[in-house]
Design a protein around this motif. Structure first.
Motif: not given
Length: 451
Positions: A307-325
């Motif tokens: 669960a901790i690992a998945k939250v971390g991976l989702i957080f890293i992936g969110t950075i890509a969406i922020l760049i797209a924003s």
């Protein structure tokens, strides 16, 4: 201005700047695909690990190691009274008990022998817990034994084992192991004691009547030999010690300490009727101060880690969406600048700032949601390709065969929903500032610019 008209207006404006909008959607789709695929690795590996833990039915098993003494200075071994109490607990399917011969018994037949663990087991309880035979039957007479599945496969030629006897997988080669029919054959159990500093052997002939079923996991080995309680008593009578322990000198002090453990069990397992009953049984045992272990506790720890690992991976992936924003913000800013005359006309005919703001937020939402949907579809394709290609790469690059059930990437329904929610939130924030600017466009300046 009706909502339907607002949607039509948004679609028309997006078509006017098709290339720029498509590139922005592409960037958003790439960000969403990156987030989903990255997080899917955590979901996939968790699914594989949990499946591995749950296989074999051990998830309903609780190991009991002892009970805390009244003075709180240690633990005592499990006795008959404890077993009776365990069997009365709710949701208990079976309680298996084993006594271990406290020396390595040597079993031989002809020119073959194997030194292995010797066990006294309660077969009625073992059968209730799921114990099965691959050949033969259960022992009935005093001198009958059941052997583990791997016992015949490791019954080797007498003498010191040599490296060349084993293949590349560590298995005993066929030419060095017993290849006859073991069921119905007599084998000799050799045990020892020490007298006047010298070892003394005793040979007890027993008959093999059954072979246990192969363990569910490939890495597990069962070489044990299951003897009767009568044979154990015969061994104890010969050695003069509980469970056949070999003592250098049979001092009264040592024997007195060991005698207390004579009627105790070395291995106790409680099997619950189902996985839901495990926690209740474990809690009850903990209240009674028993030392226990169950896979369910391990499963909780594994799920927490992932669960901790998945939250971390989702957080890293969110950075890509922020760049797209950033691209969405730029697209919407350009849209406000280019459509200043249209905004002026809408204001002139009575459009409110709220309506104008909604139109631009609708456009940014369109871009974000379309990008998220495309990214989700692409991510499923990438996930399928990863599960197909990665095992081949591992096999070719390292020469190792990965587990057949290993899942590298898994996309549950919740993951795309999380991605769409994050993407939608980011796109709304990206379009919010340009939308606010659109509401502040001066009507006269906008109309003059049109003229």
């Amino acid at each position: 201005m009706k909502l339907r008209d607002q949607f039509r207006f948004v679609r028309q404006n997006m078509k006017k700047n098709r290339t720029r909008v498509y590139m922005t959607i592409l960037a958003t789709a790439m960000g969403c695909a990156f987030l989903i695929v990255l997080a899917s690795v955590g979901f996939g590996l968790q699914k594989s690990v949990v499946k591995e833990i749950l296989e074999g039915g051990i998830v309903t098993q609780i190991d009991v190691y002892g009970k805390e003494t009244n003075d709180g200075n240690g633990y005592r071994q499990i006795e008959d009274k404890d077993i009776q109490a365990f069997e009365k607990l709710e949701d208990v399917k079976a309680v298996t008990t084993r006594k271990m011969l406290q020396q390595e018994g040597t079993f031989s037949i002809g020119n073959y022998q194997l030194s292995t663990q010797t066990v006294v087991a309660d077969f009625p309880s073992e059968i209730k817990a799921g114990f099965e035979l691959s050949d033969g039957r259960l022992a009935k007479a005093k001198d009958e034994v059941v052997v583990g599945y791997h016992f015949p496969l490791n019954l080797s030629v007498k003498g010191e084992t040599q490296k060349e006897w084993f293949d590349e997988k560590g298995q005993l080669k066929e030419e060095f192991r017993f290849n006859g029919e073991l069921i119905g054959e007599k084998i000799n159990l050799t045990i020892q004691k020490v007298e006047d500093g010298k070892p003394v052997d005793k040979i007890i002939p027993v008959t093999v009547v059954g072979i246990s079923k192969q363990p569910t996991k490939e890495w597990q080995e069962d070489r044990s030999v299951y003897i009767s309680e009568d044979i154990l008593k015969e061994i104890e009578a010969f050695t003069g010690t509980p469970k056949g322990i070999i003592l250098e000198s049979n001092s009264e002090v040592e024997l007195a300490e060991l005698e207390a453990d004579k009627n105790t069990f070395d291995d106790v397992k409680i099997h619950a009727k189902n996985m839901e009953g495990v926690q209740g049984i474990a809690d009850k045992l903990n209240e009674e101060k028993y030392a226990t272990y169950s896979v369910l506790n391990e499963l909780k720890q594994v799920n927490l880690m992932f669960a901790i690992a998945k939250v971390g991976l989702i957080f890293i992936g969110t950075i890509a969406i922020l760049i797209a924003s950033i691209g969405i913000y730029n697209t919407m800013t350009m849209a406000v600048t280019e459509r200043a005359p249209d905004i002026g006309i809408m204001k002139a005919i009575g459009a409110t700032p709220r309506t104008i703001k909604r139109i631009f937020l609708l456009e940014s939402s369109y871009i974000g949601l379309i990008g998220a949907l495309i990214g989700t579809v692409v991510s499923y394709g990438i996930s399928y390709a990863v599960n197909l290609v990665i095992p081949l790469i591992i096999k070719q690059a390292f020469g190792e065969e990965p587990p057949p059930d290993l899942i590298f990437s898994d996309i549950p329904l919740s993951l795309p929903i999380i991605c769409v929610a994050i993407c939608y939130g980011v796109t709304i924030l990206s379009g919010l500032r340009p939308a606010q600017r659109a509401t502040k466009v001066d009507v006269l300046k906008a109309m003059r610019r049109e003229i």
